[in-house]
Design a protein around this motif. Sequence first.
Motif, PDB file in Angstrom:
ATOM      1  N   LEU A   9      26.613   6.570 -11.468  1.00 19.65           N
ATOM      2  CA  LEU A   9      25.729   5.997 -10.453  1.00 19.65           C
ATOM      3  C   LEU A   9      24.945   4.813 -11.014  1.00 19.65           C
ATOM      4  O   LEU A   9      24.251   4.938 -12.026  1.00 19.65           O
ATOM      5  CB  LEU A   9      24.731   7.048  -9.943  1.00 19.65           C
ATOM      6  N   TRP A  43      28.587  10.885  -9.885  1.00 23.44           N
ATOM      7  CA  TRP A  43      27.178  10.879 -10.311  1.00 23.44           C
ATOM      8  C   TRP A  43      27.038  10.375 -11.748  1.00 23.44           C
ATOM      9  O   TRP A  43      26.028   9.802 -12.113  1.00 23.44           O
ATOM     10  CB  TRP A  43      26.579  12.280 -10.180  1.00 23.44           C
ATOM     11  N   PHE A  60      20.315  12.151  -6.488  1.00 18.59           N
ATOM     12  CA  PHE A  60      20.485  11.069  -5.512  1.00 18.59           C
ATOM     13  C   PHE A  60      19.141  10.708  -4.890  1.00 18.59           C
ATOM     14  O   PHE A  60      18.804   9.527  -4.753  1.00 18.59           O
ATOM     15  CB  PHE A  60      21.479  11.462  -4.425  1.00 18.59           C
TER      16      PHE A  60
END
Length: 226
Positions: free
Chosen positions: A143, A140, A204
């Motif tokens: 990302l 993450w 997300f």
Amino acid sequence: MGLSAAGYADWDYTQPEQWSTLNQKYSACNGLNQSPINIEQTVKAALEPLNFSYNTLIQAIENKGHTIQVDFAQGGELQLDGDSFVLKQFHLHSPSENLIKGKSYPLEIHFVHANAKGELAVVGMMFEQGQANPMLERMWKRLPKKQGEKVVLKTPQPVSQMLPKNLDYYRFSGSLTTPPCSEGVRWLILKDIQQASAQQIAEFSKLMGHPNNRPVQPLNGRLIVE
């Protein structure tokens, strides 16, 4: 779910029931063996144990617009049906595409494998909201925020840590869950539900900006074995 995940495509998730009309290459989206499905009314069977050798590293993370795709170095394999399926990539869906006994999960990962003949085997892994997931946490941080952006990791991450110890699973025959919706895909859904934090799930979802799950498809007489 496609071999290149979603790509930069002429389709989106607003009207998935119309995918087959967008392009003649997508005619399989109207097929009888489509994924995802609701996993219930299963048949007990002596399924072979899943044999993973994920001796590989995460090399790059790419924002495909319709999903985030994680690519690997060579070295990841799944032995199945007496054949070797090489790990190509994994990507994420939120909420989950497959349901288990009618239940949707906030996140589902698809590990995509292909054998020498190009046949696909997809391992699905569900996440429920709970503790932060250490592996997701590392990903993450890197990302890619924009469609088409690709982040190559300076320190590749091992992927074997992502798999649970309990590898019991459901199995059925299905398709890619994105156009061209090609059928003949071996689907293996792990029963062991993983955890991700509310923040990880929200990050997300925010990055995608929309749900990226295809609705469940009719079974049309297919068996689900466990």
